[in-house]
Motif scaffolding. Structure first.
Motif, PDB file in Angstrom:
ATOM      1  N   GLN A   1      57.708 131.505 138.374  1.00  0.00           N
ATOM      2  CA  GLN A   1      58.709 131.949 139.444  1.00  0.00           C
ATOM      3  C   GLN A   1      60.029 131.732 139.170  1.00  0.00           C
ATOM      4  O   GLN A   1      60.321 130.594 138.291  1.00  0.00           O
TER       5      GLN A   1
ATOM      6  N   SER B   1      62.826 127.950 142.372  1.00  0.00           N
ATOM      7  CA  SER B   1      61.872 126.551 142.840  1.00  0.00           C
ATOM      8  C   SER B   1      62.345 126.140 144.036  1.00  0.00           C
ATOM      9  O   SER B   1      63.626 126.355 144.429  1.00  0.00           O
ATOM     10  N   ASN B   2      61.525 124.976 144.680  1.00  0.00           N
ATOM     11  CA  ASN B   2      61.905 124.351 145.757  1.00  0.00           C
ATOM     12  C   ASN B   2      62.792 123.232 145.380  1.00  0.00           C
ATOM     13  O   ASN B   2      63.149 123.015 144.173  1.00  0.00           O
ATOM     14  N   ARG B   3      63.325 122.526 146.391  1.00  0.00           N
ATOM     15  CA  ARG B   3      64.350 121.670 146.449  1.00  0.00           C
ATOM     16  C   ARG B   3      63.804 120.264 145.336  1.00  0.00           C
ATOM     17  O   ARG B   3      64.328 119.715 144.825  1.00  0.00           O
ATOM     18  N   LEU B   4      62.500 119.984 145.626  1.00  0.00           N
ATOM     19  CA  LEU B   4      61.898 118.881 145.152  1.00  0.00           C
ATOM     20  C   LEU B   4      61.676 119.037 143.662  1.00  0.00           C
ATOM     21  O   LEU B   4      61.966 118.284 142.850  1.00  0.00           O
TER      22      LEU B   4
END
Length: 227
Positions: free
Chosen positions: A37, A40-43
């Motif tokens: 992807q 990505s997410n914040r983590l």
């Protein structure tokens, strides 16, 4: 069943099988895997940023030849932090409180830095055993002392990590036991003891991260001496 204070450092067993292997593999399960992807997410972004910053700070004193160790040092840092932090949870076991595990990490990595120094620059590596300008009568004594100090390095790495984590866990257990004993007798003192326990737990979280960083930092300094 009454347990001793040092029973928390015993390797847990289930049906006669040691569970330390599961404890060692658990941190790797928590690490995110690579993805195709674009976003990505914040983590994941926070984790990637922190790893990049740590790697930059760690490799700052190293020359280009030592940059190939970046992946090893970053992985070791994440592994030690995960093991130390997971060991603070209830009903868990901290493998890094075992001297055998810490020496198993320290001795091969230290030996690798020494072998690299002897292979790439033998004269310079052996020159560390004798400081410049040493008087002739003191040469044999200083060579023996420097050789002993060289072989003490991996022992100091393992003992430092083991002692700091063991002392923190023991202190937490002692204060927690005191809080439970004082609760029916002196509730006010028990509340103060519980507050002290909370502060000590926060300090132990900091110690868990700092000791992992110190372990990897000292390895990087040993590598710097040999490249």
């Amino acid at each position: 069943l009454v347990l001793g204070f040092f029973d928390q450092f015993l390797s847990p067993n289930l049906l006669g099988l040691p569970l330390v292997v599961i404890a060692l593999t658990l941190p790797w399960v928590l690490y995110p895997s690579s993805s195709s992807q674009w976003l990505s997410n914040r983590l994941l972004m926070l984790q990637g940023w922190s790893i990049n910053r740590f790697t930059q700070q760690l490799l700052l004193p190293l020359n280009t030849a030592g940059h190939k160790w970046a992946l090893l040092f970053a992985s070791l840092m994440l592994f030690l932090i995960s093991m130390n932090m997971l060991g603070l949870l209830p009903y868990t076991f901290t493998p890094t409180t075992q001297l055998s595990l810490n020496l198993g990490l320290a001795v091969p990595l230290w030996l690798a830095t020494v072998i690299i120094g002897l292979r790439n620059q033998t004269t310079h590596a052996l020159g560390h055993l004798l400081p410049e300008g040493t008087p002739t009568p003191l040469i044999p004594v200083l060579v023996i002392i420097e050789t002993i100090s060289l072989f003490i390095r991996p022992l100091a790495l393992g003992v430092r990590l083991t002692a700091n984590l063991t002392a923190g866990h023991l202190l937490i257990q002692l204060i927690a036991t005191a809080a439970f004993v004082l609760l029916p007798l002196m509730p006010a003192v028990a509340v103060l003891t519980a507050a002290l326990l909370l502060l000590l737990t926060l300090l132990e979280v900091a110690v868990a991260m700092i000791q992992a960083y110190v372990f990897v930092l000292l390895l990087s300094l040993y590598l710097q001496e040999n490249i």
